[in-house]
Structure formats: structure tokens, C-alpha cells
Design a protein around this motif. Structure first.
Motif, PDB file in Angstrom:
ATOM      1  N   ALA A 258       0.825  -1.200   0.000  1.00 42.76           N
ATOM      2  CA  ALA A 258       0.000   0.000   0.000  1.00 42.76           C
ATOM      3  C   ALA A 258       0.864   1.257   0.000  1.00 42.76           C
ATOM      4  O   ALA A 258       0.633   2.194  -0.782  1.00 42.76           O
ATOM      5  CB  ALA A 258      -0.942   0.001   1.200  1.00 42.76           C
ATOM      6  N   GLU A 259       1.864   1.286   0.870  1.00 40.78           N
ATOM      7  CA  GLU A 259       2.675   2.487   1.011  1.00 40.78           C
ATOM      8  C   GLU A 259       3.598   2.708  -0.191  1.00 40.78           C
ATOM      9  O   GLU A 259       3.698   3.823  -0.714  1.00 40.78           O
ATOM     10  CB  GLU A 259       3.497   2.398   2.298  1.00 40.78           C
ATOM     11  CG  GLU A 259       2.633   2.412   3.561  1.00 40.78           C
ATOM     12  CD  GLU A 259       3.445   2.267   4.836  1.00 40.78           C
ATOM     13  OE1 GLU A 259       4.695   2.232   4.741  1.00 40.78           O
ATOM     14  OE2 GLU A 259       2.842   2.185   5.916  1.00 40.78           O
ATOM     15  N   LEU A 260       4.269   1.641  -0.631  1.00 36.06           N
ATOM     16  CA  LEU A 260       5.232   1.804  -1.714  1.00 36.06           C
ATOM     17  C   LEU A 260       4.555   1.943  -3.071  1.00 36.06           C
ATOM     18  O   LEU A 260       5.093   2.604  -3.965  1.00 36.06           O
ATOM     19  CB  LEU A 260       6.217   0.636  -1.722  1.00 36.06           C
ATOM     20  CG  LEU A 260       7.049   0.455  -0.442  1.00 36.06           C
ATOM     21  CD1 LEU A 260       8.047  -0.685  -0.611  1.00 36.06           C
ATOM     22  CD2 LEU A 260       7.762   1.741  -0.055  1.00 36.06           C
ATOM     23  N   CYS A 261       3.375   1.348  -3.237  1.00 34.26           N
ATOM     24  CA  CYS A 261       2.664   1.486  -4.507  1.00 34.26           C
ATOM     25  C   CYS A 261       2.131   2.907  -4.674  1.00 34.26           C
ATOM     26  O   CYS A 261       2.262   3.507  -5.748  1.00 34.26           O
ATOM     27  CB  CYS A 261       1.521   0.478  -4.595  1.00 34.26           C
ATOM     28  SG  CYS A 261       0.651   0.529  -6.174  1.00 34.26           S
ATOM     29  N   LYS A 262       1.536   3.443  -3.631  1.00 36.67           N
ATOM     30  CA  LYS A 262       1.004   4.809  -3.730  1.00 36.67           C
ATOM     31  C   LYS A 262       2.128   5.799  -4.048  1.00 36.67           C
ATOM     32  O   LYS A 262       2.008   6.635  -4.953  1.00 36.67           O
ATOM     33  CB  LYS A 262       0.313   5.201  -2.425  1.00 36.67           C
ATOM     34  CG  LYS A 262      -0.277   6.610  -2.449  1.00 36.67           C
ATOM     35  CD  LYS A 262      -0.883   6.972  -1.114  1.00 36.67           C
ATOM     36  CE  LYS A 262      -1.364   8.425  -1.097  1.00 36.67           C
ATOM     37  NZ  LYS A 262      -1.913   8.801   0.219  1.00 36.67           N
ATOM     38  N   ALA A 263       3.247   5.687  -3.308  1.00 31.04           N
ATOM     39  CA  ALA A 263       4.387   6.566  -3.584  1.00 31.04           C
ATOM     40  C   ALA A 263       4.997   6.255  -4.950  1.00 31.04           C
ATOM     41  O   ALA A 263       5.412   7.152  -5.691  1.00 31.04           O
ATOM     42  CB  ALA A 263       5.434   6.416  -2.485  1.00 31.04           C
ATOM     43  N   GLY A 264       5.022   4.964  -5.300  1.00 34.71           N
ATOM     44  CA  GLY A 264       5.622   4.550  -6.557  1.00 34.71           C
ATOM     45  C   GLY A 264       4.862   5.020  -7.774  1.00 34.71           C
ATOM     46  O   GLY A 264       5.467   5.312  -8.818  1.00 34.71           O
ATOM     47  N   SER A 265       3.538   5.105  -7.672  1.00 29.64           N
ATOM     48  CA  SER A 265       2.767   5.584  -8.824  1.00 29.64           C
ATOM     49  C   SER A 265       3.138   7.029  -9.156  1.00 29.64           C
ATOM     50  O   SER A 265       3.166   7.418 -10.326  1.00 29.64           O
ATOM     51  CB  SER A 265       1.267   5.444  -8.564  1.00 29.64           C
ATOM     52  OG  SER A 265       0.837   6.311  -7.540  1.00 29.64           O
ATOM     53  N   ARG A 266       3.466   7.800  -8.128  1.00 29.81           N
ATOM     54  CA  ARG A 266       3.897   9.179  -8.366  1.00 29.81           C
ATOM     55  C   ARG A 266       5.325   9.222  -8.893  1.00 29.81           C
ATOM     56  O   ARG A 266       5.620   9.915  -9.879  1.00 29.81           O
ATOM     57  CB  ARG A 266       3.798   9.992  -7.071  1.00 29.81           C
ATOM     58  CG  ARG A 266       2.380  10.241  -6.601  1.00 29.81           C
ATOM     59  CD  ARG A 266       2.354  11.304  -5.507  1.00 29.81           C
ATOM     60  NE  ARG A 266       3.118  10.884  -4.331  1.00 29.81           N
ATOM     61  CZ  ARG A 266       2.589  10.285  -3.271  1.00 29.81           C
ATOM     62  NH1 ARG A 266       1.291  10.006  -3.252  1.00 29.81           N
ATOM     63  NH2 ARG A 266       3.340   9.942  -2.239  1.00 29.81           N
TER      64      ARG A 266
END
Length: 396
Positions: free
Chosen positions: A62-70
């Protein structure tokens, strides 16, 4: 410091990039057994920049995907890599799916994502051919060719002075005799000394870990995801991305429709047990890989629990009509004759000895070793953030 990264997929390359950015005086070596970069999971996925809808709040995914999409979008913009933030629809096709749709919507909101519940009429404003009783729209989902991202990462690494070694396979690892001693990595071209070893070997990550003297808490079992694509004259049936409501018991999202960055529309994937770790077709069988899976109690425990689901996936694999019928629940106009075979992918899914699926990224640290033991989707989206996460936790 001498860093050796095993695996030239997007996670390995992103981690190596973070190393050269933070430690410009270090020696960074990337070893990849294939002659090109991103040859397996990275190069065979659906090219979606995921928003982070599906993952448990507070989890690494959840945390790395949200940041990763940006950060992935920013990386593509900075490096002139074609991408599109097109959004996607997640749809309930019957009333029985509504509780799951609303639960997933609530999870997406908890994860801080830009989502909006919409009516069937509003859904058809995005996708005129879609069929649903309710849906929600995810604004931050995008598309890109992750193979192109890998090529650019490799170029940047070479320019920064990293030692890039495609076509070189790891055949042995001698762990350090002391907690601060070097690790010796033996390859088909010689030996490399490493002060820090980072294993991003994807489909073979558990084997590399064992080679390095680490007992992994789960085993990689390969699941093949098979795709079709719409014939060019039928691509207008889909404008963007259309996903069903997934079954939360499984890490697989169900067959969906994805507009690719090149304009094609891919349909799939299903999920069937592969007969080799790089088994992109039914005819690819590697006895060692098959024996490795067949003798693993965790796989049999998983199979006993979910054999009906597995059987339905095999039947869908063998029948274009079944595959088309699954897609027609989302877009009724799709017929079997609209579909042509596309390349399959293989997901490296970690399974625990008790038969449980590892549903989060699994990263194991031991002394001066790091082993990425479960990094399927959304690892490509999250790759730059996974690299930051790993490097931030390395020993000095």
C-alpha cells in the motif's frame, strides 16, 4: 563499499540506481543471466501503473505502490518515456458483488487514493460498452511500457559508472565468514567480491537466497498469466482500463481489459500453475522446477483449499470461449472471434509452508545481505520506492 545486485529486472535496476545516487563513490555491479534487461516478470506484465487500491492499509504494498505511482510518472516525464495517467474503472457486474465493491472502495479511500463511486450511466461515460450495476473510478492509475523504463534505468546506471553484466549467471555464493566479511559471488564469468549482496532475482529469488546460506520463509511457485488481445478493428470497445471486483482470497485480480501504451488492448490474465519457473507456455516443462513445486507441502495445502478456483483457471486456459465469456461480463460485445493470443507472463508468487499466499512484499535482511523474496505486482509500479526502501536499510 562494493554492492552486487543479482537480477536485472525493474526492481534490481531501480535498487542499483538508488545505490549509485546515494553512494556515488561505491562500486555497484548488476548481474543478470539474460542478455537483456527486464526479460521476465517486468517484460511480460500488463504495463499498468497501479494506484494502490487493493493492498492492506499500512502494508508495504500500500505504502510503496502509492508513492511509486507518483515517482514512476515523474521518472517517465523526466526521461521522455511515453506514459498516460488514464484512470481505470473497477466494476461490479451483479448485485452479489456490491459488498465487495464497497469494501474495496473503502480500502482505497483509507489508502488516500483519488476514487469516486459512480452509477452505471456514469461508468458508460468512461467506457460506453461496459456492463455493471455499480463501479468506482480510480483517477491515478496509468499505463507505460516497463521494458522501456528498464532500458532507461540501465542506460543511466552505465552512464553513472555501474558495472552492468547482462548474460552472466550466478552459479554459486560463498557467504561471509564474519558479519562484516565479504560475500563471494561466483558467476559463469568469474568471481565478484561484495560487501553487500542484494538479491532481486524474481522467479529464482528463493534459490539465490538458499545459495547464499539464507533459509527463505516461503518458496517461489510460478503462476502463468495468459493474455489475449483484441483484434485491431475491435479495439474501440475499450477506451482505458476495466477491472472486475477481485476475490480477496487470491492475489490475482481476475481477467480484465487494459489499453496498452501502444494502443493495443490486452485481455487477461488468468492464473494457472506453470510447469517451469519461466514456463510461458504449456509446452515448457523443466523437470527440476516441476519437482521443486511438486515436493513442496505448501503448494499442496494451497491446492486442497482452492482446487475449484484452480480448476476453473485451467479450463479457462484451455478454452477461448470461456476466456471470452469472462470478458463479456465486463464488455458484453466481446466475442471469441475478437480475441487473438498474446504473450503470457509468469508471476513469482511466494507461498508459505502452511499453504498461505504471501500477500505483501517480502524482503529479508541477514547481515550484509538483502533478499527480495516476494515482489509480484505492483512491484513494477513500486520499483523506485522499493529501491529507496532497501537502500535506506542497508548496513553502513
Amino acid at each position: 563499499m562494493r554492492y552486487v545486485v543479482i537480477g536485472g529486472g525493474i526492481v534490481g535496476l531501480a535498487t542499483a540506481r538508488q545505490l549509485v545516487n546515494e553512494h556515488p563513490d561505491a562500486t555497484v555491479t548488476v548481474v543478470e543471466k539474460e542478455r537483456g534487461w527486464g526479460a521476465h516478470q517486468t517484460g511480460h506484465n500488463s504495463g499498468v501503473i497501479h494506484a494502490g487500491v487493493y493492498y492492506a492499509p499500512g502494508s508495504l504494498k500500500a505504502e510503496l505502490c502509492k508513492a511509486g505511482s507518483r515517482s514512476m510518472v515523474e521518472f517517465c516525464a523526466e526521461n521522455d518515456i511515453p506514459y498516460q495517467v488514464c484512470g481505470k474503472l473497477i466494476v461490479a457486474t451483479d448485485e452479489a458483488e456490491l459488498p465487495r465493491l464497497h469494501a474495496l472502495y473503502d480500502r482505497a479511500r483509507t489508502n488516500g487514493l483519488p476514487v469516486r463511486l459512480i452509477t452505471p450511466d456514469e461508468a458508460r461515460e468512461y467506457e460506453p460498452e461496459v456492463s455493471c450495476v455499480a463501479a468506482f473510478h480510480v483517477a491515478s492509475t496509468g499505463i507505460v511500457n516497463f521494458g522501456t523504463v528498464c532500458e532507461r534505468l540501465a542506460e543511466l546506471l552505465a552512464k553513472a559508472g555501474a558495472d552492468m553484466r547482462p548474460g552472466e549467471q550466478v552459479i554459486g555464493i560463498e557467504a561471509a565468514t564474519t558479519s562484516n566479511g565479504p560475500v563471494t559471488v561466483r558467476t559463469t564469468r568469474g568471481e565478484i567480491q561484495a560487501d553487500v549482496l542484494i538479491n532481486c532475482a524474481g522467479l529464482h529469488a528463493d534459490r539465490i537466497a538458499r545459495m547464499a546460506g539464507v533459509n527463505p520463509p516461503a518458496r517461489i511457485i510460478p503462476f502463468r498469466g495468459e493474455y489475449y488481445e483484441l483484434r485491431p478493428e475491435r479495439r474501440d470497445l475499450v477506451r482505458g482500463l476495466i477491472y472486475p471486483v477481485p476475490d480477496p482470497q487470491f492475489p490475482f485480480l481476475g481477467v480484465h481489459l487494459t489499453k496498452m501504451i501502444d494502443g493495443s488492448v490486452h485481455a487477461g490474465p488468468n492464473a494457472v500453475l506453470a510447469l517451469a519457473r519461466e514456463g510461458y507456455r504449456w509446452g515448457i516443462i523443466r523437470p527440476g522446477d516441476l519437482l521443486d513445486a511438486a515436493t513442496y507441502g505448501g503448494l499442496w495445502r494451497l491446492a486442497r483449499k482452492h482446487w475449484r478456483y484452480g480448476a476453473s483457471e485451467v479450463l479457462r486456459s484451455l478454452s477461448k470461449q470461456r476466456f471470452a465469456a469472462s470478458l463479456a461480463r465486463l464488455v458484453p460485445a466481446i466475442r471469441p472471434e475478437d480475441l487473438v493470443k498474446a504473450e503470457a507472463g509468469v508471476r513469482a508468487q511466494a507461498i508459505r509452508p502452511d499453504g498461505g499466499l504471501v500477500d505483501d512484499f517480502l524482503i529479508v535482511h541477514k547481515d550484509r545481505q538483502v533478499h527480495v523474496l516476494n515482489a509480484p505486482s505492483p512491484a513494477a509500479t513500486s520499483s523506485l520506492e522499493i529501491g529507496k526502501y532497501i537502500v535506506a536499510r542497508l548496513p553502513n
